[in-house]
Design a protein around this motif. Structure first.
Motif, PDB file in Angstrom:
ATOM      1  N   MET A 228      11.293  -4.204  -1.307  1.00  0.00           N
ATOM      2  CA  MET A 228      10.116  -3.386  -1.484  1.00  0.00           C
ATOM      3  C   MET A 228      10.414  -2.333  -2.548  1.00  0.00           C
ATOM      4  SD  MET A 228      10.492  -1.353   2.152  1.00  0.00           S
ATOM      5  CE  MET A 228       8.793  -0.840   2.204  1.00  0.00           C
ATOM      6  N   ALA A 229       9.375  -1.735  -3.104  1.00  0.00           N
ATOM      7  CA  ALA A 229       9.562  -0.731  -4.138  1.00  0.00           C
ATOM      8  C   ALA A 229      10.188   0.530  -3.555  1.00  0.00           C
ATOM      9  CB  ALA A 229       8.219  -0.388  -4.774  1.00  0.00           C
ATOM     10  N   VAL A 230      10.932   1.243  -4.380  1.00  0.00           N
ATOM     11  CA  VAL A 230      11.528   2.499  -3.933  1.00  0.00           C
ATOM     12  C   VAL A 230      10.439   3.465  -3.477  1.00  0.00           C
ATOM     13  CG1 VAL A 230      12.828   4.540  -4.676  1.00  0.00           C
ATOM     14  CG2 VAL A 230      13.578   2.264  -5.388  1.00  0.00           C
TER      15      VAL A 230
ATOM     16  N   GLU B 177       0.843  -1.194   0.000  1.00  0.00           N
ATOM     17  CA  GLU B 177       0.000   0.000   0.000  1.00  0.00           C
ATOM     18  C   GLU B 177       0.879   1.245   0.000  1.00  0.00           C
ATOM     19  OE1 GLU B 177      -2.354   0.030   3.534  1.00  0.00           O
ATOM     20  OE2 GLU B 177      -0.663   0.444   4.849  1.00  0.00           O
ATOM     21  N   GLU B 178       0.405   2.310  -0.571  1.00  0.00           N
ATOM     22  CA  GLU B 178       1.101   3.587  -0.696  1.00  0.00           C
ATOM     23  C   GLU B 178       2.358   3.462  -1.557  1.00  0.00           C
ATOM     24  OE1 GLU B 178       0.774   4.101   3.945  1.00  0.00           O
ATOM     25  OE2 GLU B 178       1.345   6.000   3.027  1.00  0.00           O
ATOM     26  N   GLN B 179       2.427   2.409  -2.351  1.00  0.00           N
ATOM     27  CA  GLN B 179       3.648   2.116  -3.086  1.00  0.00           C
ATOM     28  C   GLN B 179       4.013   3.226  -4.056  1.00  0.00           C
ATOM     29  OE1 GLN B 179       3.843  -1.330  -5.981  1.00  0.00           O
ATOM     30  NE2 GLN B 179       4.980  -2.193  -4.279  1.00  0.00           N
ATOM     31  N   GLY B 180       3.009   3.884  -4.611  1.00  0.00           N
ATOM     32  CA  GLY B 180       3.305   4.887  -5.617  1.00  0.00           C
ATOM     33  C   GLY B 180       3.480   6.286  -5.071  1.00  0.00           C
ATOM     34  N   ALA B 181       3.431   6.485  -3.754  1.00  0.00           N
ATOM     35  CA  ALA B 181       3.502   7.835  -3.188  1.00  0.00           C
ATOM     36  C   ALA B 181       4.854   8.469  -3.465  1.00  0.00           C
ATOM     37  CB  ALA B 181       3.253   7.763  -1.683  1.00  0.00           C
TER      38      ALA B 181
ATOM     39  N   SER C 266       7.588   2.735  -2.215  1.00  0.00           N
ATOM     40  CA  SER C 266       7.067   2.283  -0.927  1.00  0.00           C
ATOM     41  C   SER C 266       8.003   2.681   0.203  1.00  0.00           C
ATOM     42  CB  SER C 266       6.871   0.769  -0.935  1.00  0.00           C
ATOM     43  OG  SER C 266       6.290   0.315   0.258  1.00  0.00           O
ATOM     44  N   SER C 267       9.320   2.583  -0.038  1.00  0.00           N
ATOM     45  CA  SER C 267      10.294   3.010   0.965  1.00  0.00           C
ATOM     46  C   SER C 267      10.118   4.491   1.272  1.00  0.00           C
ATOM     47  CB  SER C 267      11.720   2.740   0.464  1.00  0.00           C
ATOM     48  OG  SER C 267      12.678   3.216   1.385  1.00  0.00           O
ATOM     49  N   LYS C 268       9.962   5.295   0.228  1.00  0.00           N
ATOM     50  CA  LYS C 268       9.783   6.734   0.427  1.00  0.00           C
ATOM     51  C   LYS C 268       8.483   7.044   1.162  1.00  0.00           C
ATOM     52  CE  LYS C 268      12.549   8.248  -3.528  1.00  0.00           C
ATOM     53  NZ  LYS C 268      12.539   8.974  -4.817  1.00  0.00           N
ATOM     54  N   SER C 269       7.417   6.322   0.826  1.00  0.00           N
ATOM     55  CA  SER C 269       6.144   6.576   1.482  1.00  0.00           C
ATOM     56  C   SER C 269       6.181   6.158   2.946  1.00  0.00           C
ATOM     57  CB  SER C 269       5.007   5.853   0.753  1.00  0.00           C
ATOM     58  OG  SER C 269       5.110   4.448   0.886  1.00  0.00           O
ATOM     59  N   GLN C 270       6.892   5.068   3.245  1.00  0.00           N
ATOM     60  CA  GLN C 270       7.003   4.639   4.639  1.00  0.00           C
ATOM     61  C   GLN C 270       7.857   5.614   5.446  1.00  0.00           C
ATOM     62  OE1 GLN C 270       5.255   2.379   6.193  1.00  0.00           O
ATOM     63  NE2 GLN C 270       4.210   1.945   4.267  1.00  0.00           N
ATOM     64  N   TYR C 271       8.893   6.150   4.817  1.00  0.00           N
ATOM     65  CA  TYR C 271       9.680   7.179   5.502  1.00  0.00           C
ATOM     66  C   TYR C 271       8.799   8.392   5.787  1.00  0.00           C
ATOM     67  CZ  TYR C 271      12.798  11.022   6.374  1.00  0.00           C
ATOM     68  OH  TYR C 271      13.384  12.112   6.941  1.00  0.00           O
TER      69      TYR C 271
ATOM     70  N   HIS D 119      17.143   5.333  -0.475  1.00  0.00           N
ATOM     71  CA  HIS D 119      15.912   4.565  -0.666  1.00  0.00           C
ATOM     72  C   HIS D 119      16.120   3.421  -1.664  1.00  0.00           C
ATOM     73  CE1 HIS D 119      13.171   6.818   1.822  1.00  0.00           C
ATOM     74  NE2 HIS D 119      13.550   7.957   1.273  1.00  0.00           N
ATOM     75  N   GLU D 120      16.969   3.639  -2.662  1.00  0.00           N
ATOM     76  CA  GLU D 120      17.254   2.576  -3.613  1.00  0.00           C
ATOM     77  C   GLU D 120      17.915   1.383  -2.924  1.00  0.00           C
ATOM     78  OE1 GLU D 120      16.702   6.336  -5.691  1.00  0.00           O
ATOM     79  OE2 GLU D 120      17.973   5.755  -3.992  1.00  0.00           O
ATOM     80  N   GLU D 121      18.800   1.659  -1.967  1.00  0.00           N
ATOM     81  CA  GLU D 121      19.452   0.590  -1.212  1.00  0.00           C
ATOM     82  C   GLU D 121      18.450  -0.102  -0.295  1.00  0.00           C
ATOM     83  OE1 GLU D 121      23.985   2.125  -0.555  1.00  0.00           O
ATOM     84  OE2 GLU D 121      22.417   3.305   0.426  1.00  0.00           O
ATOM     85  N   ILE D 122      17.602   0.701   0.353  1.00  0.00           N
ATOM     86  CA  ILE D 122      16.610   0.148   1.269  1.00  0.00           C
ATOM     87  C   ILE D 122      15.637  -0.760   0.512  1.00  0.00           C
ATOM     88  CG2 ILE D 122      14.681   0.716   2.815  1.00  0.00           C
ATOM     89  CD1 ILE D 122      16.234   3.325   3.474  1.00  0.00           C
ATOM     90  N   SER D 123      15.268  -0.345  -0.682  1.00  0.00           N
ATOM     91  CA  SER D 123      14.335  -1.161  -1.467  1.00  0.00           C
ATOM     92  C   SER D 123      14.919  -2.531  -1.767  1.00  0.00           C
ATOM     93  CB  SER D 123      13.960  -0.436  -2.770  1.00  0.00           C
ATOM     94  OG  SER D 123      15.044  -0.438  -3.688  1.00  0.00           O
TER      95      SER D 123
END
Length: 202
Positions: free
Chosen positions: A167-169, A111-115, A171-176, A158-162
């Protein structure tokens, strides 16, 4: 906003530490214990922030140093030892989380993957600020907490976290972004006003 959890990241490894590393590679338990004493608190803090559970953090922190003993010969000096150790610790923590049933479903929802989230620009480097924030960070939802710790505190992109969290980049940004907003909402006491003001900056 990007925190610096470890001032050792900002300085070159000491001559003493280079000696301890070299001796530990040869099997010296005394030298390894010196490395343990130097880095234990920082590694425990990382484990606690990511796991938000004291007992689990203690167990995983000990596991990190067991892995370090096994893999210290892999350290080639191409980066600071503290940076390399934190990478080892992060992998151990994530490995621990993956052992939990339904971990992927629980942590990595799409969820929120495209944010779209703007990259942070505020830097808070005071260790005392991190100590104050630890209790608030521990209350974040697990996936938001993991991304926040890895991005804002450990300094991963975020690219490393993904890649690390599968998880998608986006999604990482949206979770942050979610973690950041939740922290802003929780920082309501007077002691946290200055931190809340910095969190409000883009």
């Amino acid at each position: 906003m990007r925190f610096s959890a470890n001032k050792s990241h900002d300085f070159a490894d000491s001559d003493a530490e280079h000696t301890w590393i070299a001796q530990a590679k040869k099997g010296s338990q005394d030298a390894f214990y010196q490395l343990y004493k130097k880095h234990h608190k920082q590694i425990y803090a990382l484990c606690w922030r990511m796991l938000a559970d004291k007992d689990s953090a203690e167990d995983v922190c000990q596991e990190v140093f067991v892995v370090l003993w096994q893999k210290i010969n892999n350290f080639r000096g191409e980066s600071k030892f503290s940076t390399w150790l934190h990478s080892v610790a992060t992998n151990v923590v994530l490995g621990h989380l993956r052992k939990h049933k339904n971990w992927l479903q629980r942590v990595f929802s799409i969820e929120e993957q495209g944010a779209h989230v703007v990259e942070p620009s505020v830097s808070l480097t005071d260790d005392s600020t991190l100590r104050m924030l630890d209790q608030h960070i521990s209350r974040l939802p697990e996936r938001a907490r993991l991304v926040f710790v890895l991005f804002a505190i450990e300094g991963y992109r975020h690219e490393e976290i993904s890649n690390m969290l599968k998880m998608a980049v986006g999604s990482s940004k949206s979770q942050y972004h979610r973690a950041r907003q939740l922290l802003k909402e929780s920082l309501t006491a007077n002691d946290f006003i200055s931190v809340e003001e910095e969190l409000s900056h883009e």
